[in-house]
Design a protein around this motif. Structure first.
Motif, short mmCIF file in Angstrom:
data_model
loop_
_atom_site.label_atom_id
_atom_site.label_comp_id
_atom_site.label_asym_id
_atom_site.label_seq_id
_atom_site.Cartn_x
_atom_site.Cartn_y
_atom_site.Cartn_z
N ASN A 179 13.46 -12.99 18.81
CA ASN A 179 14.22 -11.74 18.83
C ASN A 179 13.32 -10.53 19.09
OD1 ASN A 179 16.57 -13.18 18.12
ND2 ASN A 179 16.03 -13.05 15.94
N PRO A 180 13.75 -9.63 19.97
CA PRO A 180 12.96 -8.42 20.29
C PRO A 180 13.18 -7.32 19.25
CG PRO A 180 14.93 -8.45 21.63
CD PRO A 180 14.97 -9.71 20.80
N ASP A 181 12.90 -7.64 17.99
CA ASP A 181 13.20 -6.70 16.90
C ASP A 181 12.51 -5.36 17.08
OD1 ASP A 181 14.56 -8.81 15.87
OD2 ASP A 181 13.49 -8.91 13.96
N SER A 182 11.30 -5.36 17.57
CA SER A 182 10.54 -4.12 17.72
C SER A 182 11.30 -3.13 18.61
CB SER A 182 9.16 -4.40 18.30
OG SER A 182 9.26 -5.20 19.48
N MET A 183 11.80 -3.62 19.73
CA MET A 183 12.53 -2.75 20.64
C MET A 183 13.92 -2.41 20.13
SD MET A 183 10.76 -1.83 23.42
CE MET A 183 9.85 -1.13 22.06
N GLU A 184 14.51 -3.31 19.38
CA GLU A 184 15.82 -3.02 18.80
C GLU A 184 15.72 -1.88 17.78
OE1 GLU A 184 17.79 -7.48 19.25
OE2 GLU A 184 17.00 -6.83 17.32
N LEU A 185 14.62 -1.87 17.03
CA LEU A 185 14.42 -0.81 16.05
C LEU A 185 14.19 0.54 16.74
CD1 LEU A 185 12.28 -2.72 13.43
CD2 LEU A 185 14.56 -1.76 13.06
N ARG A 187 15.33 1.37 19.67
CA ARG A 187 16.65 1.76 20.19
C ARG A 187 17.54 2.32 19.08
NH1 ARG A 187 19.98 -3.04 22.86
NH2 ARG A 187 19.99 -3.65 20.65
N GLY A 188 17.51 1.68 17.94
CA GLY A 188 18.35 2.12 16.83
C GLY A 188 17.92 3.44 16.23
N LYS A 189 16.61 3.68 16.16
CA LYS A 189 16.10 4.89 15.52
C LYS A 189 16.34 6.14 16.35
CE LYS A 189 12.76 2.72 12.41
NZ LYS A 189 13.36 3.26 11.18
N ALA A 190 16.72 5.97 17.61
CA ALA A 190 17.05 7.15 18.42
C ALA A 190 18.18 7.94 17.76
CB ALA A 190 17.46 6.72 19.84
N GLY A 191 19.18 7.23 17.26
CA GLY A 191 20.31 7.90 16.61
C GLY A 191 19.89 8.70 15.40
N ARG A 192 18.87 8.23 14.72
CA ARG A 192 18.36 8.94 13.53
C ARG A 192 17.81 10.31 13.92
NH1 ARG A 192 14.94 6.16 8.84
NH2 ARG A 192 14.01 8.00 7.86
N VAL A 193 17.06 10.36 15.02
CA VAL A 193 16.48 11.63 15.46
C VAL A 193 17.57 12.56 15.99
CG1 VAL A 193 14.82 12.71 17.04
CG2 VAL A 193 14.25 10.56 15.90
N PHE A 194 18.56 11.99 16.69
CA PHE A 194 19.68 12.82 17.15
C PHE A 194 20.38 13.45 15.93
CE2 PHE A 194 20.40 9.54 20.78
CZ PHE A 194 19.17 9.87 21.33
N GLY A 195 20.49 12.68 14.86
CA GLY A 195 21.10 13.21 13.63
C GLY A 195 20.30 14.35 13.04
N ASP A 196 18.96 14.27 13.14
CA ASP A 196 18.11 15.35 12.67
C ASP A 196 18.41 16.64 13.44
OD1 ASP A 196 16.77 13.76 10.80
OD2 ASP A 196 15.27 13.12 12.27
N CYS A 232 7.78 5.35 16.94
CA CYS A 232 8.43 4.65 18.05
C CYS A 232 7.57 4.69 19.31
CB CYS A 232 9.81 5.26 18.33
SG CYS A 232 11.03 4.84 17.07
N LEU A 233 6.84 5.77 19.52
CA LEU A 233 5.89 5.81 20.64
C LEU A 233 4.79 4.76 20.44
CD1 LEU A 233 5.59 9.66 21.10
CD2 LEU A 233 6.26 8.07 22.91
N GLU A 234 4.29 4.66 19.21
CA GLU A 234 3.25 3.67 18.90
C GLU A 234 3.76 2.26 19.15
OE1 GLU A 234 0.12 4.94 15.53
OE2 GLU A 234 2.18 4.72 14.78
N VAL A 235 4.96 1.96 18.65
CA VAL A 235 5.53 0.61 18.80
C VAL A 235 5.78 0.29 20.28
CG1 VAL A 235 7.58 -0.78 18.34
CG2 VAL A 235 6.51 0.51 16.49
N SER A 236 6.28 1.26 21.03
CA SER A 236 6.55 1.03 22.45
C SER A 236 5.26 0.70 23.21
CB SER A 236 7.23 2.26 23.07
OG SER A 236 8.48 2.49 22.46
N ALA A 237 4.20 1.41 22.91
CA ALA A 237 2.92 1.12 23.55
C ALA A 237 2.43 -0.27 23.19
CB ALA A 237 1.88 2.17 23.15
N LEU A 238 2.61 -0.66 21.92
CA LEU A 238 2.20 -1.98 21.47
C LEU A 238 2.98 -3.08 22.19
CD1 LEU A 238 0.44 -3.56 19.41
CD2 LEU A 238 2.39 -3.42 17.83
N VAL A 239 4.27 -2.87 22.37
CA VAL A 239 5.11 -3.86 23.06
C VAL A 239 4.66 -4.00 24.51
CG1 VAL A 239 7.43 -4.32 23.93
CG2 VAL A 239 7.10 -3.63 21.55
N LEU A 240 4.42 -2.88 25.17
CA LEU A 240 4.00 -2.92 26.58
C LEU A 240 2.68 -3.68 26.75
CD1 LEU A 240 4.91 0.75 27.51
CD2 LEU A 240 5.96 -1.30 28.49
N ARG A 241 1.85 -3.65 25.74
CA ARG A 241 0.56 -4.36 25.81
C ARG A 241 0.68 -5.81 25.35
NH1 ARG A 241 -3.12 -0.91 27.39
NH2 ARG A 241 -2.98 1.31 26.89
#
Length: 350
Positions: A179-185, A187-196, A232-241
């Motif tokens: 499961n691509p949990d890292s990317m799902e998280l 994707r999900g956390k975007a809504g949290r920042v929009f809420g902020d 999320c920037l850190e995680v995205s970079a980690l996934v790409l690598r």
């Protein structure tokens, strides 16, 4: 001596540093995109519109699309920082200071570019907080789009990408799952920042001048937006690598589904056919190919000429994957030489 201008000043000092840290992390995520693009510069990916196969593109071109989004994010944060970097200290509670302080000297000592020009506005202004969280929201939009595509392309149905065990998880029940949990998280956390962002706007929209205790609520929103976006920037970079490509499957997908239909229409235009007529003609050719269960390049020359006598034997060269890519040779296109230039430009911009 009031806390109103002190808190506003402290908040701006914190945000300056937070913006600098975010811009640095954006660069690191962009570097991960560039490294992957340069390693796989010959890989081909189907390009989509409406989630339907449209035209083939280089995988590096796909990476550079996200690089461009993050470049705008980095630039946007820089513009926000310029407005953050104004010192409100000396505005006191709301009416200004009554002692002979030199605000300009204090501003220089604290690294501010200038001082606020209206004391009432200075202690009640939180526009810079909204701007910052709005910039974070757009970063999260871009990361969420990237996450969605990585998730989609990692499915068995697409099979273009494979995430390493370092950034994927198994199932507690189904042994075969990855499961691509890292990317799902992400994707999900975007809504949290929009809420902020929404919470800040809602908090500010009815406040009378000047300071009100409601403004205490600004801290939670901006601190959360920063922490979430940075992570999320850190995680995205980690996934790409930690992502592998199935280049064979990607190329096969880019070579099927009539993805060279536009190229055939362009071929007819270059032979003197008006595009409207060329579009209609190719539509009929596509129907014939579908009925025959073949690709456009599998049709015989005689079959193709039955639709237009402008079609000649050189049409088959035009329909190859390599030629379909090569013709997109204007600035910003997916032709290999243009992508190579874009990669060099992107690397120099970091």
């Amino acid at each position: 001596r009031s806390r109103n201008d002190q808190v506003a000043t402290d908040l701006r000092l914190w945000l300056r540093e937070a913006i600098d840290e975010l811009r640095t992390q954006i660069r690191l995520t962009q570097a991960a995109l560039l490294d992957l693009a340069e390693q796989k510069r010959d890989a081909v990916l189907p390009g989509y519109t409406h989630l339907q196969r449209a035209q083939p593109i280089l995988f590096a071109h796909w990476c550079l699309a996200y690089f461009e989004m993050l470049s705008r994010d980095r630039e946007r944060l820089g513009e926000t920082r310029r407005r953050v970097n104004v010192m409100p200290l000396g505005s006191a509670a709301l009416a200004g200071a009554s002692f002979p302080i030199d605000r300009e000297i204090v501003a220089r000592e604290l690294g501010f570019a200038g001082v606020s020009r209206n004391s009432v506005d200075a202690v009640s202004d939180r526009d810079f907080c909204v701007e910052f969280v709005a910039a974070c929201s757009l970063i999260m939009v871009h990361l969420s789009r990237l996450a969605e595509e990585i998730i989609l392309y990692s499915t068995t149905e697409f099979g273009f990408f494979q995430l390493s065990d370092a950034v994927a998880t198994g199932s507690s029940l189904m042994p075969q799952k990855k499961n691509p949990d890292s990317m799902e998280l992400v994707r999900g956390k975007a809504g949290r920042v929009f809420g902020d962002a929404l919470s800040l706007l809602t908090m500010l929209k009815g406040l009378p001048l000047a300071y009100n205790k409601d403004m205490q609520e600004d801290k939670e929103a901006i601190f959360d937006a920063f922490d979430t976006t940075f992570s999320c920037l850190e995680v995205s970079a980690l996934v790409l690598r930690n992502m592998e490509l199935n280049e064979k499957r990607m190329r096969e997908a880019a070579s099927r589904g009539m993805m060279n239909a536009t190229e055939l229409a362009d071929y007819l235009v270059r032979k003197g056919t008006p595009f409207r007529e060329a579009h209609e003609t190719v539509g009929k050719v596509v129907v014939r190919a579908i009925e025959s269960g073949v690709e456009l390049s599998d049709l015989s020359l005689d079959e193709l000429r039955s639709f237009s006598n402008r079609i000649e034997s050189d049409v088959f060269e035009s329909l190859t994957l390599e030629q379909t890519l090569a013709t997109k040779s204007r600035t910003g296109g997916t032709a290999p030489e243009r992508v190579a230039e874009a990669l060099a430009y992107a690397r120099a911009s970091l």
